[in-house]
Design an enzyme around this catalytic site. Sequence first.
Site, PDB file in Angstrom:
ATOM      1  N   ASP A  75       0.577  -1.294  -0.124  1.00  0.00           N
ATOM      2  CA  ASP A  75       0.247  -0.218   0.302  1.00  0.00           C
ATOM      3  C   ASP A  75       0.675   1.346  -0.060  1.00  0.00           C
ATOM      4  OD1 ASP A  75      -1.812   2.118   0.076  1.00  0.00           O
ATOM      5  OD2 ASP A  75      -2.874   1.160   1.487  1.00  0.00           O
ATOM      6  N   ASN A 100       4.681   1.643 -11.637  1.00  0.00           N
ATOM      7  CA  ASN A 100       4.130   1.557 -12.085  1.00  0.00           C
ATOM      8  C   ASN A 100       2.917   2.531 -11.268  1.00  0.00           C
ATOM      9  OD1 ASN A 100       1.577   1.018 -14.953  1.00  0.00           O
ATOM     10  ND2 ASN A 100       1.188  -0.132 -12.794  1.00  0.00           N
ATOM     11  N   TYR A 184      -0.861  16.430  -9.792  1.00  0.00           N
ATOM     12  CA  TYR A 184      -0.526  15.198 -10.371  1.00  0.00           C
ATOM     13  C   TYR A 184       0.640  15.176 -10.773  1.00  0.00           C
ATOM     14  CZ  TYR A 184      -1.050  11.197 -13.897  1.00  0.00           C
ATOM     15  OH  TYR A 184      -0.317  10.084 -14.136  1.00  0.00           O
ATOM     16  N   LYS A 188       4.433  13.492 -10.800  1.00  0.00           N
ATOM     17  CA  LYS A 188       4.790  13.007 -11.661  1.00  0.00           C
ATOM     18  C   LYS A 188       6.320  13.338 -12.321  1.00  0.00           C
ATOM     19  CE  LYS A 188       2.993   9.663 -12.718  1.00  0.00           C
ATOM     20  NZ  LYS A 188       2.973   8.397 -12.328  1.00  0.00           N
TER      21      LYS A 188
HETATM   22  N1  LIG Z   1      -3.413   5.867 -18.517  1.00  0.00           N
HETATM   23  C1  LIG Z   1      -2.185   7.007 -19.057  1.00  0.00           C
HETATM   24  O1  LIG Z   1      -3.399   7.452 -19.449  1.00  0.00           O
HETATM   25  C2  LIG Z   1      -1.326   7.032 -18.562  1.00  0.00           C
HETATM   26  C3  LIG Z   1      -0.598   8.369 -18.742  1.00  0.00           C
HETATM   27  C4  LIG Z   1       0.954   8.732 -18.264  1.00  0.00           C
HETATM   28  C5  LIG Z   1       1.092   7.847 -17.153  1.00  0.00           C
HETATM   29  N2  LIG Z   1       0.270   6.918 -16.681  1.00  0.00           N
HETATM   30  C6  LIG Z   1       0.960   6.595 -15.295  1.00  0.00           C
HETATM   31  O2  LIG Z   1       0.069   4.793 -15.727  1.00  0.00           O
HETATM   32  C7  LIG Z   1       0.733   4.422 -14.120  1.00  0.00           C
HETATM   33  C8  LIG Z   1      -0.642   3.067 -14.005  1.00  0.00           C
HETATM   34  O3  LIG Z   1      -1.418   3.704 -14.288  1.00  0.00           O
HETATM   35  P1  LIG Z   1      -2.749   3.379 -15.037  1.00  0.00           P
HETATM   36  O4  LIG Z   1      -3.784   4.018 -16.236  1.00  0.00           O
HETATM   37  O5  LIG Z   1      -3.108   2.217 -15.202  1.00  0.00           O
HETATM   38  O6  LIG Z   1      -4.180   3.282 -13.981  1.00  0.00           O
HETATM   39  P2  LIG Z   1      -5.309   2.716 -13.549  1.00  0.00           P
HETATM   40  O7  LIG Z   1      -6.151   1.856 -14.009  1.00  0.00           O
HETATM   41  O8  LIG Z   1      -5.937   3.535 -12.585  1.00  0.00           O
HETATM   42  O9  LIG Z   1      -4.089   1.293 -12.037  1.00  0.00           O
HETATM   43  C9  LIG Z   1      -3.631   2.010 -11.066  1.00  0.00           C
HETATM   44  C10 LIG Z   1      -2.626   1.311 -10.229  1.00  0.00           C
HETATM   45  O10 LIG Z   1      -2.582   1.869  -9.276  1.00  0.00           O
HETATM   46  C11 LIG Z   1      -3.023   0.647  -7.979  1.00  0.00           C
HETATM   47  N3  LIG Z   1      -2.897   1.713  -6.810  1.00  0.00           N
HETATM   48  C12 LIG Z   1      -3.103   3.348  -6.493  1.00  0.00           C
HETATM   49  N4  LIG Z   1      -3.076   3.890  -5.789  1.00  0.00           N
HETATM   50  C13 LIG Z   1      -2.222   2.611  -4.729  1.00  0.00           C
HETATM   51  C14 LIG Z   1      -1.908   2.332  -3.849  1.00  0.00           C
HETATM   52  N5  LIG Z   1      -2.000   3.451  -2.829  1.00  0.00           N
HETATM   53  N6  LIG Z   1      -1.596   1.167  -3.088  1.00  0.00           N
HETATM   54  C15 LIG Z   1      -0.678   0.436  -3.936  1.00  0.00           C
HETATM   55  N7  LIG Z   1      -1.547   0.428  -5.496  1.00  0.00           N
HETATM   56  C16 LIG Z   1      -2.098   2.072  -5.472  1.00  0.00           C
HETATM   57  C17 LIG Z   1      -3.920   0.464  -8.548  1.00  0.00           C
HETATM   58  O11 LIG Z   1      -4.755  -0.276  -7.207  1.00  0.00           O
HETATM   59  P3  LIG Z   1      -6.026  -0.033  -6.274  1.00  0.00           P
HETATM   60  O12 LIG Z   1      -6.743  -0.654  -7.452  1.00  0.00           O
HETATM   61  O13 LIG Z   1      -5.259  -0.734  -5.298  1.00  0.00           O
HETATM   62  O14 LIG Z   1      -6.414   0.938  -5.859  1.00  0.00           O
HETATM   63  C18 LIG Z   1      -3.990   0.024  -9.970  1.00  0.00           C
HETATM   64  O15 LIG Z   1      -3.238  -0.948  -9.617  1.00  0.00           O
HETATM   65  C19 LIG Z   1       0.114   5.427 -13.410  1.00  0.00           C
HETATM   66  O16 LIG Z   1       1.656   6.158 -12.655  1.00  0.00           O
HETATM   67  C20 LIG Z   1      -0.108   6.875 -14.293  1.00  0.00           C
HETATM   68  O17 LIG Z   1       0.367   7.711 -14.151  1.00  0.00           O
HETATM   69  C21 LIG Z   1      -1.004   6.847 -17.337  1.00  0.00           C
END
Ligand SMILES: NC(=O)c1ccc[n+]([C@@H]2O[C@H](COP(=O)([O-])OP(=O)(O)OC[C@H]3O[C@@H](n4cnc5c(N)ncnc54)[C@H](OP(=O)(O)O)[C@@H]3O)[C@@H](O)[C@H]2O)c1
Length: 332
Positions: A75, A100, A184, A188
Amino acid sequence: MTPKFLPDDVPNLTGKVAIVTGPKRGLGLETVHLLARRGCTVYLAGRGDLVQTIADLKKARPDVANAELYPLELDLSSITTAAAAADRFPGERLDIVIANAGISMNNSVAPSPEGWEHHFQTNHLGHFAFIEGLLPLLVESPEARIVVTSSEAYKFATKGIDFDSLRKDVDPSLLGLMGCMKRYGQSKLANTLYVRELQRRLLEKGVKNVYVNAANPGVIASTGLGGDGSQFGLPKFVPVALRKVGGALIGFNLQGGAMTQVWAATARNIVDEDIRGQYIMPAMGWSGGYHHSKVADPLDHAKDDEAAKKLWEVSVKAVTEAEAKAGHGGLN
Ligand SMILES: NC(=O)c1ccc[n+]([C@@H]2O[C@H](COP(=O)([O-])OP(=O)(O)OC[C@H]3O[C@@H](n4cnc5c(N)ncnc54)[C@H](OP(=O)(O)O)[C@@H]3O)[C@@H](O)[C@H]2O)c1
């Protein structure tokens, strides 16, 4: 022309051990799949029922039905729980960490129980504490990779990290959609500065076998990032519609989005071209969609080595104080 880097171009990873944070959905789950299908043992580091996540993944993707996948409770919303997760890691070997997990659009006013702004806590401080605890094992690997998932959103923080704002209730000007985006973006930016400083410190200690980089996955509208809009009082169909339209117009599918962090974690280019402390981004092919990944030159504020040092000092102090308060030992 730069050759494509497709899932089958990921090198054979048999014998390697990886940790992926945020593996329950989105880019993290896809990343687990891309590593596991090439023979990597993967620890899924996250919250909730990860045994079920593993079972569901194996059922949905038969090519990893026999993969070595294990849960690791993590966590990141608190420094002490993130540090404890590293202590609990049962593996005797560790070659790859992909940091990630992430949150965005957290509109709460109050900071975390340990007193930190939530995006900074989860996206940076939690990973900082977790990775510090894993470094002794990574240093033992013949060739280790640390990849921290960043974002072009770092550009929202052109004034750098406002450290004074991180330890109190969120200022009203930093609430709402744009305020959340700025906070955010700040987290980043911390991801990109952190990899520079960690890499610099490892080299200073003579550790050459650990390659640390930040990966920007691109825009992937189909993940759960940002929640359902209810934190801003929006009806749920608004973010769903925006994601659908955004996904159709720009960006990558999940696999394309996961490829850049997988490239940074596995591609031979990293070692052959000595890619360290860099910001890596995806490149699209002519027909759209992910084609390959490359080192990018981020804006100056993401290359500010003084800011990176300050971030490091603040992070060490944060971990030391939180661990002392919890009655645990400090950093190695
Ligand atoms: N999607 C985009 O367009 C995009 C663009 C640029 C960068 N990113 C980056 O990519 C990464 C992945 O994002 P995603 O788009 O795949 O988002 P996502 O679908 O919301 O997945 C986020 C993951 O992070 C976990 N997480 C959140 N808070 C947590 C905590 N306190 N402890 C442990 N795990 C936690 C979530 O698990 P829970 O279910 O436990 O919350 C989930 O597995 C992030 O770092 C994001 O900033 C994404």
